[in-house]
Design an enzyme around this catalytic site. Sequence first.
Site, short mmCIF file in Angstrom:
data_model
loop_
_atom_site.label_atom_id
_atom_site.label_comp_id
_atom_site.label_asym_id
_atom_site.label_seq_id
_atom_site.Cartn_x
_atom_site.Cartn_y
_atom_site.Cartn_z
N PHE A 58 4.03 6.87 -23.67
CA PHE A 58 3.15 7.04 -24.82
C PHE A 58 3.81 6.69 -26.15
O PHE A 58 3.37 5.80 -26.88
CB PHE A 58 2.63 8.48 -24.84
CG PHE A 58 1.77 8.81 -26.00
CD1 PHE A 58 0.43 8.45 -26.00
CD2 PHE A 58 2.28 9.48 -27.10
CE1 PHE A 58 -0.36 8.76 -27.08
CE2 PHE A 58 1.49 9.78 -28.18
CZ PHE A 58 0.16 9.42 -28.17
N GLY B 68 8.19 14.73 -26.46
CA GLY B 68 8.33 13.67 -25.48
C GLY B 68 7.70 14.07 -24.15
O GLY B 68 6.73 14.81 -24.11
N LEU B 69 8.30 13.59 -23.07
CA LEU B 69 7.82 13.88 -21.72
C LEU B 69 6.35 13.51 -21.54
O LEU B 69 5.56 14.26 -21.00
CB LEU B 69 8.00 15.36 -21.37
CG LEU B 69 9.43 15.80 -21.07
CD1 LEU B 69 9.46 17.28 -20.75
CD2 LEU B 69 10.01 15.00 -19.93
N CYS B 70 5.98 12.37 -22.09
CA CYS B 70 4.61 11.94 -21.84
C CYS B 70 4.59 10.45 -21.50
O CYS B 70 3.84 9.67 -22.05
CB CYS B 70 3.70 12.25 -23.02
SG CYS B 70 4.43 11.92 -24.61
N GLY B 71 5.48 10.07 -20.60
CA GLY B 71 5.49 8.71 -20.10
C GLY B 71 5.79 7.71 -21.20
O GLY B 71 6.61 7.96 -22.07
#
Lengths: 134, 297
Positions: B94, B89-92
């Site tokens: 996406f 995760g941690l990709c906006g």
Amino acid sequence: MADKLRFELVSPERVLASDDCDMVVMPGEEGDLGILVEHSPLVALLRPGVVEIYQGDKIEKRLFVSGGFAEVNPKGCILLAEEGIPLDGFAKAEAERRLDMAKRDLADVTEEGPVKDRAEHAVKVAEALVAAFA
Amino acid sequence: MPSLKDLRNRINSVKQTRKITSAMKLVASSKLKRAQEQAEQARPFAERMSAMLANLGAAVRDMPEAPPLLAGTGKDEVHLLIVATADKGLCGGFNSSIARGARRRVQALRADGKQVKIICVGRKGRDLLRRDLGDLIEAYVGDVVSKKKLEYADAEKIATMVTDRFEAGTIDSCSIVYNRFKSVISSELTFKPLVPVDLPEATEAAVEDNEAKALYTFEPEEEVILQRLLPTNLAVQIYRALLENAASEQGARMAAMDSATRNAGEMIKKLTLSYNRQRQAAITKELIEIVSGAEAV
């Protein structure tokens, strides 16, 4: 008119070779094919085997392909290989290890079907790779 | 009102967070570069492949018994959707945008009276879809996209899963949903039909090529070559989609981490301001106490 043959070997991951040469000999499904400059347009299937690139009369490079497709057109000769391995810098022991593994995988497959076909294909590829050193 | 100590702690923790996000941003940007390079290197094969397929396909398309991988099974009942997401995760937005797109797609297909099956590539996609579409998920491929280098062999494995299902006749058509990489800051949710094969329209260059094409010798016959070309093409298409997806993922992560870093900076500024104000107030208060104490004596 170009007096050299443009040769390219491309795998899905990258371009493996891109040379101007005099002749390419490749393992066609129905027999080896020697391609010279201005060969007539051709699309061929490849079996696992060795591609030899000639400069003049000498073999300049030998590359192993695990099968794939070849296209010859007026612009040159393009090989689309699933896997390509330059043979210099590749040890025979490695090839034998791969054959062993492929054979073991095949032995593990008990039922008929696509899985077995694939295992058999892997063995064939590995056998051809070992044979390339003979 | 938080005490001075609380404020100090918060400032420190936000500073730590900022360190992490800015490090992640740097990591993502270097990974992005690598992913882009890989996508670049994979392009020639895919291009030659589709050119070859276009030539062959045109020759064989009118055959009554076109292989199922080219034209589909003829029925149009079961659709296989490959949902490609990231493992992390941690990709906006996406992953969630892909999941949203997949959900919409499933609804649209169901509205057409089709059955849908899903193969999830990437852990996040499975996690997001499991709740409402869990019974449609047939298979899950994980730990492929988060590898350092995306390997063709993995794409091939996914392709075999698809071809096996076609041969067994359990699916009639197939498509993949992923994020197409446009630039570092933007990517586009894309649905790409894989089967039946979307033969490229004859462009001018292709027509020119086709004139030369008539002269091509095929060895062995077109049909045999096509039989081999189709599975490979499928794998290559999937491989390309995964590469694009990987690049978009890193791009999205970079953008998300960049804005997170900036937010953290702003927050630190605000917190420091209120910390200083409170410290000043405390000092003033102490002074007043001393002064008024002295006056009282």
